[in-house]
Design a protein around this motif. Structure first.
Motif, PDB file in Angstrom:
ATOM      1  N   VAL A  21     -63.661  38.887   3.042  1.00  0.00           N
ATOM      2  CA  VAL A  21     -62.526  38.207   2.416  1.00  0.00           C
ATOM      3  C   VAL A  21     -62.680  36.702   2.555  1.00  0.00           C
ATOM      4  O   VAL A  21     -63.487  36.219   3.346  1.00  0.00           O
ATOM      5  N   PHE A  34     -61.698  32.965   3.759  1.00  0.00           N
ATOM      6  CA  PHE A  34     -61.219  32.585   5.075  1.00  0.00           C
ATOM      7  C   PHE A  34     -60.492  31.265   5.099  1.00  0.00           C
ATOM      8  O   PHE A  34     -60.661  30.443   4.217  1.00  0.00           O
ATOM      9  N   PHE A  74     -61.155  26.756   9.794  1.00  0.00           N
ATOM     10  CA  PHE A  74     -62.400  27.034  10.487  1.00  0.00           C
ATOM     11  C   PHE A  74     -63.510  26.107   9.992  1.00  0.00           C
ATOM     12  O   PHE A  74     -64.379  25.696  10.729  1.00  0.00           O
ATOM     13  N   VAL A 114     -63.195  22.661  11.585  1.00  0.00           N
ATOM     14  CA  VAL A 114     -63.719  22.670  12.951  1.00  0.00           C
ATOM     15  C   VAL A 114     -65.241  22.585  12.927  1.00  0.00           C
ATOM     16  O   VAL A 114     -65.860  21.869  13.717  1.00  0.00           O
ATOM     17  N   ALA A 115     -65.856  23.308  11.989  1.00  0.00           N
ATOM     18  CA  ALA A 115     -67.315  23.292  11.904  1.00  0.00           C
ATOM     19  C   ALA A 115     -67.820  21.889  11.565  1.00  0.00           C
ATOM     20  O   ALA A 115     -68.818  21.420  12.119  1.00  0.00           O
ATOM     21  N   LEU A 120     -66.299  19.056  12.276  1.00  0.00           N
ATOM     22  CA  LEU A 120     -66.112  18.256  13.492  1.00  0.00           C
ATOM     23  C   LEU A 120     -67.270  18.467  14.449  1.00  0.00           C
ATOM     24  O   LEU A 120     -67.787  17.538  15.062  1.00  0.00           O
ATOM     25  N   PHE A 121     -67.661  19.734  14.559  1.00  0.00           N
ATOM     26  CA  PHE A 121     -68.723  20.106  15.488  1.00  0.00           C
ATOM     27  C   PHE A 121     -70.014  19.385  15.117  1.00  0.00           C
ATOM     28  O   PHE A 121     -70.699  18.838  15.978  1.00  0.00           O
ATOM     29  N   PHE A 142     -63.299  10.089  15.746  1.00  0.00           N
ATOM     30  CA  PHE A 142     -62.442  11.088  16.383  1.00  0.00           C
ATOM     31  C   PHE A 142     -60.971  10.708  16.232  1.00  0.00           C
ATOM     32  O   PHE A 142     -60.129  11.554  15.904  1.00  0.00           O
ATOM     33  N   TRP A 172     -58.019  12.782  14.323  1.00  0.00           N
ATOM     34  CA  TRP A 172     -56.791  13.115  15.063  1.00  0.00           C
ATOM     35  C   TRP A 172     -55.567  12.640  14.284  1.00  0.00           C
ATOM     36  O   TRP A 172     -54.599  13.355  14.076  1.00  0.00           O
ATOM     37  N   LEU A 178     -56.875  18.003  13.695  1.00  0.00           N
ATOM     38  CA  LEU A 178     -57.035  18.718  14.967  1.00  0.00           C
ATOM     39  C   LEU A 178     -55.888  19.682  15.215  1.00  0.00           C
ATOM     40  O   LEU A 178     -55.924  20.461  16.144  1.00  0.00           O
ATOM     41  N   ASN A 179     -54.857  19.603  14.379  1.00  0.00           N
ATOM     42  CA  ASN A 179     -53.719  20.515  14.570  1.00  0.00           C
ATOM     43  C   ASN A 179     -54.081  21.884  14.043  1.00  0.00           C
ATOM     44  O   ASN A 179     -54.413  22.040  12.871  1.00  0.00           O
ATOM     45  N   TRP A 180     -54.018  22.869  14.918  1.00  0.00           N
ATOM     46  CA  TRP A 180     -54.341  24.218  14.444  1.00  0.00           C
ATOM     47  C   TRP A 180     -53.153  24.788  13.671  1.00  0.00           C
ATOM     48  O   TRP A 180     -53.317  25.350  12.599  1.00  0.00           O
ATOM     49  N   VAL A 181     -51.977  24.593  14.218  1.00  0.00           N
ATOM     50  CA  VAL A 181     -50.791  25.055  13.506  1.00  0.00           C
ATOM     51  C   VAL A 181     -50.283  23.887  12.671  1.00  0.00           C
ATOM     52  O   VAL A 181     -49.918  22.855  13.195  1.00  0.00           O
TER      53      VAL A 181
END
Lengths: 416, 176
Positions: free
Chosen positions: B54, B56, B60, B63-64, B66-67, B148, B152, B157-160
């Motif tokens: 499915v 996504f 995510f 985040v990748a 950022l990494f 960074f 921010w 960076l906020n997940w919710v």
């Protein structure tokens, strides 16, 4: 690059068999593989048993008690024997090839990381000047297997687990790597062997080499705690076990796995717990150094072999203690939510790690100004390496390596 | 180098055998008794609905990204840290002469035994070297920190992420 797991004995073996050149190297590498294989498999089995025992005690149970007599110490072996007999199930909707390949990737990656672990002075399969870096690289390959396992299972639970694991792993690797940098800044070497040598010291039994450990460095001490939190998360251990999260995702990426294939993920998980704990012991807790000068005393009085053997026991004891802490934390703290996990890392751990990194870089310079040209409050770090001119190259002369000049030069670098 | 490659190959093989052997051994002893129910994937006992491949959540992906930014930069810190560590050790005024000579070889990447008492890096030179190294990393790290801070501030960076806050500018539509 030295081939020194138990330096002299292996040389004696290859010499006794009349082996020279490439064959000797091959035999040595095979011996390394078998020995490290034991160090990979046996601790993992013991920790799986320890986890059940410790969790039992924490929950006021007994845990396994029957298999193998007292304490149920053969429980892991019995579990293995049972799992071999389990039916081999691959779901119809799964990608069969990748589903079968995932355990291989996970096990090979965490096994390869053990290649660089020095169990005693020079007792590592491969001692290289980028050891720490390669070890982290190997350990983070494991996550590819986990993501693959979740993605190709064909199950939505597994997919959710895998995606969470991916997000969590790649986030926690950043503060973990920055914290691991702080001991590097202090000792100035990526060679795991040398990192420990800089933390041990000269002198015989009653000398306090303990104070040379990085944990007693004012900046490295908080970095150790931060590293350990990130290492716990990167092994997907509770309270960060979002990838499995049995109460919300069934079993996460493991949902469709069963039998022997399922157990390999656990083998790899416990092995990498041991690996990250051993890294913590090497970077911060003095590795194989005992802290009172027994090992370094034995070494400087010429008992190389017994010094390394005692050192190996000490390193394994330190790493096992840290694994026990991870187990203890797992059964004590409740699991975080995914948003809490990500916030903890991105908004707390990364800024803290960055601050520590800057502090570690500033510390020697400020101290240099304030403390009469000294860059450390303890004895000069460069002076701490015991047995400066180790005569290891002599022992190596037996092995006429395929490209001997290059190797001799590399040997010199390592053993300086 | 050949030593490292040889070990990599052997460890890879050994790891593969470690997994393969119990599975092959199991083939001799385990039952094979497939049923459609066993071969189905688990979705809490219900018949499954749709494929698991499915789309996504975009978070995510952020985040990748950022990494990549962070981890690539951190990889460059490692060589810097080894040199900086050597330089600050050399800057110690109480370092013994023999250790100074060996550290000089290491910091300058010379073959062991090249430097002698005359050519060893002095504490003053090493102090200057350390300050230069410190300035270098401040610039390098500063750029990273600005990035960074930007991420921010943007709220990546906020997940919710509250949908309400994003809709606030067009609040007229959510009133009903």
């Amino acid at each position: 690059m030295s081939l020194v797991l138990a330096n002299t004995p292996i040389d004696l073996v290859t010499e006794g068999l009349g082996l020279t050149g490439a064959w000797a190297w091959f035999v040595v590498a095979v011996i390394h593989t078998i020995l490290i294989g034991l160090f990979f498999g046996i601790p993992a089995g013991v920790f799986i048993w320890a986890e059940r025992k410790v969790s039992g005690r924490i929950q006021d149970r007994l845990g396994p008690t029957r298999v193998g007599g007292r304490f149920g110490w053969l429980q892991s072996a019995a579990d293995g024997a049972k799992l071999i007999q389990k039916e081999d199930l691959v779901p119809k909707d799964a990608d069969s090839l990748l589903f079968r390949a995932a355990p291989y990737i996970v096990v090979v990656a965490s096994f390869a990381a053990f290649m660089f672990l020095p169990f005693g002075d020079g007792w590592s399969a491969v001692s290289t000047d980028v050891g720490l870096f390669l070890m982290f690289a190997m350990l983070s390959l494991e996550v590819i297997g986990v993501i693959l396992a979740g993605y190709c299972s064909g199950s939505k639970w597994a997919l959710f687990g895998a995606m969470r694991e991916a997000a969590q792993m790649i986030s926690y690797e950043i503060p973990m790597a920055i914290c691991a940098l702080i001991p590097i800044i202090i000792v100035g070497s990526l060679n795991l062997n040398e990192i420990v040598r800089f933390q041990s010291g000269e002198g015989g039994f009653p000398s306090l080499t303990l104070l040379n450990w990085n944990i007693f460095h004012p900046i490295a001490a908080p970095a150790f705690i931060l590293y350990f939190v990130c290492a716990t998360a990167s092994c997907k251990r509770a309270p960060f076990d979002l990838a499995e999260a049995e109460s919300e995702l069934v079993a996460g990426f493991l949902t469709e796995y069963s039998g022997m294939r399922w157990s390999f993920f656990f083998l790899a998980e416990y092995a990498s717990m041991f690996a990250v704990s051993a890294i913590a012991a090497i970077l911060f807790l003095g590795g194989w150094d005992d802290g009172v000068g027994i090992v370094s005393g034995l070494r400087s009085s010429g008992h190389e072999y017994s010094a390394s053997a005692i050192g190996a026991v000490i390193l394994i004891a330190k790493a096992s203690k840290l694994v026990l802490v991870q187990i203890w934390v797992r059964w004590t703290l409740p699991r975080l939510r995914i948003d809490q996990v990500m916030t903890t890392c991105l908004k707390y751990l990364i800024p803290m790690a960055c601050a520590l990194f800057l502090a570690a870089a500033t510390y020697p310079l400020v101290l240099n100004r304030a403390n009469h040209g000294r860059t450390d409050l303890r004895s000069p770090i460069g002076d701490r390496v015991p047995m400066r001119a180790v005569e290891a190259s002599e022992a190596h002369a037996v092995l006429a390596a395929p490209d001997s000049t290059e190797l001799a030069a590399a040997d010199g670098e390592v053993t300086q | 180098m050949s030593d490292l490659v040889l070990h990599f190959v052997l460890f890879g093989l050994a790891g593969t055998v470690l997994v393969m052997l119990p599975l092959l051994l199991g083939r001799l002893v385990r039952p094979t008794n497939h049923t459609p129910e066993k071969d189905a994937i688990y979705e809490c006992g219900e018949p499954t609905i749709g494929s698991s491949y499915v789309q996504f959540d975009l978070r995510f992906y952020t985040v990748a990204l950022l990494f990549i930014v962070f981890d690539v930069e951190v990889a460059f810190f490692f060589p810097w840290a080894t040199l900086y560590g050597g330089a600050t050790q050399l800057a110690d005024s109480q370092l013994s002469d023999s250790a100074r000579i060996e550290l000089t070889d290491k910091v300058l990447n010379l073959a062991p035994g090249t430097a002698d008492a005359a050519t060893a890096i002095s504490a003053e030179t090493a102090t200057t070297l350390s300050w230069v190294g410190f300035a270098d990393i401040l610039v390098f790290f500063g750029v990273l920190l600005v990035g960074f801070a930007y991420v921010w501030k943007r709220g990546d960076l906020n997940w919710v992420r509250s949908v309400g806050a994003q809709r606030a500018p067009h609040s007229g539509r959510t009133a009903e």
